[in-house]
Design a protein around this motif. Structure first.
Motif, PDB file in Angstrom:
ATOM      1  N   GLN A   8       0.833  -1.207   0.000  1.00  0.00           N
ATOM      2  CA  GLN A   8       0.000   0.000   0.000  1.00  0.00           C
ATOM      3  C   GLN A   8       0.868   1.256   0.000  1.00  0.00           C
ATOM      4  O   GLN A   8       0.572   2.237  -0.696  1.00  0.00           O
ATOM      5  N   ALA A   9       1.948   1.220   0.775  1.00  0.00           N
ATOM      6  CA  ALA A   9       2.860   2.360   0.834  1.00  0.00           C
ATOM      7  C   ALA A   9       3.664   2.493  -0.445  1.00  0.00           C
ATOM      8  O   ALA A   9       3.803   3.586  -1.010  1.00  0.00           O
TER       9      ALA A   9
ATOM     10  N   HIS B 159       1.847   3.875  -3.441  1.00  0.00           N
ATOM     11  CA  HIS B 159       1.495   5.294  -3.320  1.00  0.00           C
ATOM     12  C   HIS B 159       2.723   6.204  -3.362  1.00  0.00           C
ATOM     13  O   HIS B 159       2.712   7.242  -4.033  1.00  0.00           O
ATOM     14  N   PHE B 160       3.792   5.847  -2.656  1.00  0.00           N
ATOM     15  CA  PHE B 160       4.959   6.710  -2.522  1.00  0.00           C
ATOM     16  C   PHE B 160       6.107   6.358  -3.458  1.00  0.00           C
ATOM     17  O   PHE B 160       7.051   7.145  -3.586  1.00  0.00           O
TER      18      PHE B 160
ATOM     19  N   GLY C 181      -1.420  15.045   2.290  1.00  0.00           N
ATOM     20  CA  GLY C 181      -1.840  13.765   1.750  1.00  0.00           C
ATOM     21  C   GLY C 181      -2.630  12.913   2.712  1.00  0.00           C
ATOM     22  O   GLY C 181      -3.116  11.842   2.339  1.00  0.00           O
ATOM     23  N   ASP C 182      -2.798  13.375   3.971  1.00  0.00           N
ATOM     24  CA  ASP C 182      -3.522  12.570   4.960  1.00  0.00           C
ATOM     25  C   ASP C 182      -5.011  12.456   4.650  1.00  0.00           C
ATOM     26  O   ASP C 182      -5.661  11.480   5.024  1.00  0.00           O
TER      27      ASP C 182
ATOM     28  N   LYS D 225      -0.512   9.724   3.650  1.00  0.00           N
ATOM     29  CA  LYS D 225      -1.379   8.912   2.796  1.00  0.00           C
ATOM     30  C   LYS D 225      -2.767   8.774   3.412  1.00  0.00           C
ATOM     31  O   LYS D 225      -2.881   8.452   4.601  1.00  0.00           O
ATOM     32  N   GLU D 226      -3.790   8.996   2.609  1.00  0.00           N
ATOM     33  CA  GLU D 226      -5.151   8.715   3.039  1.00  0.00           C
ATOM     34  C   GLU D 226      -5.374   7.204   3.023  1.00  0.00           C
ATOM     35  O   GLU D 226      -4.936   6.505   2.111  1.00  0.00           O
TER      36      GLU D 226
ATOM     37  N   HIS E 271      -1.634   2.180   5.501  1.00  0.00           N
ATOM     38  CA  HIS E 271      -0.409   1.566   4.976  1.00  0.00           C
ATOM     39  C   HIS E 271       0.453   1.126   6.155  1.00  0.00           C
ATOM     40  O   HIS E 271       0.294   1.596   7.285  1.00  0.00           O
TER      41      HIS E 271
END
Length: 249
Positions: free
Chosen positions: A38-39, A42-43, A198-199, A234-235, A238
Motif C-alpha cells: 500500500q505504501a 502510493h509513494f 496527503g492525509d 497517505k489517506e 499503509h
C-alpha cells in the motif's frame, strides 16, 4: 515520588526501554524500513526498502525526563535522503503521576519539510510487575513547507493530539526481551493541511509494535511493525516492517 524515564516516546521507532530516574542512555541504531505494497504503490521509492541510521539519547531525574533522536534516511541516495529530529520532554507536576508534556518533531525530504510542536499534559506510571503506561493529550501546532505541491500552507494551530504507550521487559529462557506498543492520534486538523500533506481525512493515527531482543547489555536487535491510517502522508491505511540493530553505550 521518583519518576521513570519515558524513553519509549520515539516519533519513528520508540524502541528504548524505560529507564529509572537519574539514569541516562545513548545509543546508535541502523537498519531497514521495509514498507508494504500500500505504501510502495502510493509513494514509490519514498516508502519502499529504505535504510536508516539513528542516534538517540535519554535522561531523567526527579524534575522530569527528556528523550531525543536524530535519524537519517536513504543516506545512499542523494535524491531521496531525508532527516528526522524528535525531542520529547515531561516535567513532573509535584509528587503526582502527572506531567507537563512537550514534543517537537521535524521531518524533512528534498521537496518538503514539516515541524510539529505538541504541548499539553501527560500521565505515566510504572507498575510493580514492570509494566510502563503513559498517556498524553496535547494541542498541535504545525509549520510546513509544501511548495513543491503548489501549496501555500501558512501553518499554525492544527487540532488535537493523543498518544498512549505501553512497554514491558520479559525473559524467554535465558534471553532478555522488551516489548513496546505506542499509538498516536490527530484530530481537528486544517483542511488545507490535510490536502497538502496527503492525509486526506481529519482523524488520523499511526503507531508501532516493537519487539527487541537484548543479546547483550550493549547489543540488541529489533523487529517493528509500523502502521498508519490517514496519516504519514497517505489517506487510508499503509504499513511496513522495520529491522534494526542497536548498540547502547
Amino acid at each position: 515520588m521518583m519518576k521513570t524515564l519515558n524513553a519509549t516516546l520515539v516519533a519513528a521507532t520508540m524502541a528504548c526501554a524505560c529507564l529509572p530516574a537519574h539514569a541516562g542512555m545513548l545509543a546508535v541504531e541502523a537498519g531497514l524500513m521495509d514498507w508494504g505494497s500500500q505504501a510502495e504503490d502510493h509513494f514509490g521509492k519514498g516508502k519502499s526498502e529504505n535504510s536508516f541510521i539513528k542516534i538517540k539519547g535519554a535522561t531523567g531525574n526527579a524534575f522530569g525526563d527528556l528523550y531525543a533522536h536524530v535519524q537519517l534516511e536513504d543516506v545512499e541516495d542523494s535524491e531521496m535522503i531525508g532527516s528526522e529530529i524528535n525531542i520529547v520532554g515531561q516535567i513532573n507536576i509535584g509528587q503526582s503521576d502527572f506531567n507537563w508534556y512537550g514534543q517537537v518533531f521535524n521531518k524533512q525530504k528534498p521537496v518538503w519539510s514539516e515541524t510539529n510542536t505538541l504541548l499539553g499534559l501527560s500521565w505515566d506510571k510504572t507498575y510493580d510487575n514492570g509494566l510502563y503506561a503513559q498517556l498524553a493529550v496535547a494541542g498541535h501546532i504545525v509549520t510546513a513547507d509544501y511548495k513543491h505541491f503548489d501549496g501555500d500552507f501558512e501553518g499554525g494551530f492544527n487540532g488535537g493530539y493523543v498518544i498512549y504507550t505501553l512497554s514491558k521487559g520479559f525473559s524467554l529462557g535465558e534471553q532478555a526481551f522488551s516489548m513496546v506498543w505506542w499509538q498516536e492520534h490527530y484530530f481537528g486538523r486544517d483542511d488545507l493541511y490535510l490536502s497538502l500533506s496527503g492525509d486526506g481525512e481529519d482523524f488520523g493515527l499511526n503507531g508501532s509494535a516493537i519487539l527487541r531482543w537484548h543479546a547483550t547489555d550493549s547489543l540488541s536487535a529489533s523487529l517493528t511493525y509500523k502502521y498508519a491510517n490517514n496519516n504519514l502522508g497517505k489517506e487510508g491505511f499503509h504499513d511496513g516492517l522495520f529491522y534494526g540493530l542497536q548498540y547502547t553505550f
